[in-house]
Design a protein around this motif. Structure first.
Motif: not given
Length: 643
Positions: A234, A513, A525, A529, A575
């Motif tokens: 991330e 998010a 999250r 993702r 992200t």
């Protein structure tokens, strides 16, 4: 199609080639020495199935991948031998076996190989005379699979955990490569490589998680190390979209991740790394963060370093970021429900049953010598997880023709007896080597081996060659007509529907998010993702399959690729923006989040229905808008879809 004929670049699997050579040649040597060449051929046939199925990295998974399909193969030959020479009864039984084989093939990779061997060995048992009593043929096939399994596991006591560690370490290196590419045109390619590496690592470690990770310190450690890598991934997304004011990403960040990769690969008992510059747990010292992006990255690398070097890590630290798999019983119930109620499972089962039924009817009313080869061809061509039926039919025909060119001198000139052993050893070596190059090459390698083993069972010699070519062409024709042209879904690509689902999930991801406070719902999250990237990976696989279809499907598929890239960028940007918000950047307002989510929902609906896109917000976002970059990516995706 022409791309499928080019050999893929792949290293030579020397160990696999040596195992294949020994596993297929040794039974023939024993059979020749004892005067039971037919028995030796059946053991080698079972070993051939084991060699083809040995595709996993981890030793635990290799036991599973080899042993389970062998049991189904033994069941198949047992059923086949019971209907040998029974005419129309054999047609009905093999058609039912094809239906079952097709349905279980939709469960997963191991089930797919199991279904393949169930049907293949049933066809062989119904088409070739087998030795008595009834239990002997399946026992000999199982013995061949057991030989491959024993050869495969010889190094397990010395290399236990090594393949898993290497896989996780390669994932760390893929993250380092992604950081090195941040801000460059090569970032997208590196990110797709990382997605494949993460998918492979989690599949490898979680596939046998039920009731095992608690008893396996190696798997506990590796899963914890893989979980700790997710915040670094991330952070890499945030580094890619960092503002120019933060400057280029210092090389110390990817260097630190590569040092962690080396520590993972060494394992807890490996040699200690040489002393390096002062930093976190012996890592290169990271520079002072210059903004939210590098601040997030530095914290993530520090956390990963702690997990990699601690003695007994918690595999579900960081709040179980990617979710634990369900228990074995729960997954078994889900699998059974999906098997019985899934439309895709029934469609493929019926398609395979129709083609096998037609093949068996055809060879029952027309004199086709050793007709089992027609159904074998149909089975290989129609495997659902092996790519396009059309391209596989063509490649199967070409591969068989090439294999027959090798088989001609072998069957014509090599005398039966001890000469069979070195020839089989040489031919078996080619199977793992050429299988890595592509389907046509694998077919070319397997064809002469199967013909040699068939000749040892029925002693037809050179006269096997031309009938096998005719049988292959007949089988490819049946697969194309009854397994491809009669099913309208084969004429269309499913990229649009799958991409629409991914875009709708992206809208939900955007809402999730930015509608929670910083520090909340991080595991949810992360799971969302990862699911999104798996969805997009499936879209890319469907795209590659569609490109091998004949026009107009292949040409239409090419038009979807820019939109696939655009959706991936939206996920990355979401992200990255969230990571920056977590580390001090301004948070977006609910109105901004709602506007982006609505535009994505409209895009998903347009992709699913083919309706025109409703107009979006014509005004560009303000320069200080927290979601300005995300707005631009969404508008770019909508523009691609509209064109």
């Amino acid at each position: 199609m022409t791309a499928s004929l080019r050999p893929r670049a792949a290293p030579v699997p020397w160990a696999a080639a040596a195992r294949a050579s020994v596993a297929l040649a040794a039974p023939l040597a024993v059979g020749t020495a004892t005067g039971r060449t037919g028995y030796g051929a059946l053991v080698s046939m079972g070993a051939l199935s084991g060699v083809i199925g040995d595709t996993a990295d981890a030793y635990r998974m290799r036991v599973f991948n080899i042993a389970v399909p062998q049991l189904f193969g033994a069941l198949g030959v047992l059923v086949g031998t019971q209907v040998f020479g029974t005419g129309w009864t054999a047609v009905v039984v093999l058609t039912v076996v094809a239906l079952v084989s097709g349905m279980i093939s939709s469960i997963g990779a191991v089930a797919s190989v199991s279904g393949l061997l169930l049907l293949l060995n049933a066809v062989v048992g119904a088409g070739l005379p087998m030795p008595s009593p009834w239990w002997l043929p399946p026992a000999l096939l199982l013995l061949g699979g057991l030989l491959v399994l024993a050869l495969t596991l010889l190094a397990w006591p010395f290399r236990g955990g090594t393949p898993e560690r290497a896989t996780v370490a390669d994932t760390y290196r893929a993250v380092a490569g992604l950081l090195e590419a941040a801000g460059s045109p090569g970032y997208e390619d590196r990110r797709r490589e990382l997605t494949r590496a993460l998918d492979h690592s989690y599949d490898l470690l979680l596939a046998r998680r039920a009731r095992r990770h608690g008893r396996s310190p190696t798997l506990v450690r590796l899963l914890a190390q893989l979980n700790a890598l997710i915040p670094v991934v991330e952070g890499a997304s945030a580094a890619q979209l960092r503002p120019p004011a933060e400057g280029p990403l210092p090389p110390a960040y990817p260097a630190a991740v590569r040092a962690l990769a080396a520590a993972v690969e060494r394992g807890p008992g490996g040699p200690s790394p040489p002393p390096g510059p002062p930093g976190v747990l012996g890592l290169p010292e990271l520079p002072e963060p210059r903004g939210p992006s590098t601040r997030a990255l530095a914290q993530a690398i520090g956390h990963a370093a702690t997990v990699v070097h601690e003695a007994d890590p918690d595999p579900y630290a960081a709040d179980d970021r990617l979710g634990r798999p369900a228990g074995l019983r729960v997954r078994a119930r889900r699998t059974a429900r999906a098997l019985l109620l899934s439309g895709a499972s029934w469609r493929y089962g019926l398609r395979l049953a129709l083609c096998i039924g037609l093949a068996q009817v055809l060879v029952s009313v027309i004199a086709v010598p050793r007709s089992y080869w027609v159904s074998l061809t149909v089975t290989f061509v129609l495997k659902p997880d092996f790519g396009s039926v059309f391209s596989r039919a063509v490649l199967r025909a070409l591969g068989t023709a090439a294999g027959l060119l090798v088989a001609v001198p072998v069957l014509a000139e090599v005398p039966h007896g001890w000469w069979d052993v070195p020839v089989m050893a040489a031919l078996a070596t080619l199977i793992p080597v050429l299988s890595a190059k592509g389907y046509a090459f694998q077919t070319a390698a397997i064809t002469p081996v199967i013909l040699m083993l068939s000749d040892l069972l029925n002693h037809q010699g050179f006269h096997l060659v031309l009938p096998r070519l005719y049988d292959s062409l007949i089988g490819c024709g049946i697969a194309l007509l009854a397994g491809y042209l009669l099913w309208p879904e084969s004429w269309h690509t499913r990229i649009g529907d799958r991409l629409a689902d991914a875009v709708q999930d992206t809208a939900s991801y955007v809402s999730l998010a930015f509608t929670t406070a910083p520090g909340h719902d991080e595991p949810a999250r992360a799971r969302y993702r990862r699911r999104l990237y798996r969805d997009l990976s499936a879209v890319r696989s469907e795209f590659q399959r569609a490109l091998t279809e004949p026009p107009p499907v292949g040409a239409r598929a090419e038009a979807w690729w820019p939109l696939v890239i655009a959706v991936e960028r939206i996920v990355d940007t979401t992200t990255a923006t969230r990571v920056r918000v977590e580390h001090g950047a301004p948070a977006p307002t609910p109105a901004e989040v709602g506007a982006v989510a609505r535009e994505l929902t409209d895009l998903a609906e347009a992709l699913r229905t083919g309706a025109p896109l409703p107009p979006g917000d014509p005004d560009p976002p303000a320069p200080d808008c927290a979601l300005a970059r995300l707005h631009h990516e969404v508008h770019a995706a909508r523009a691609v879809a509209a064109s």
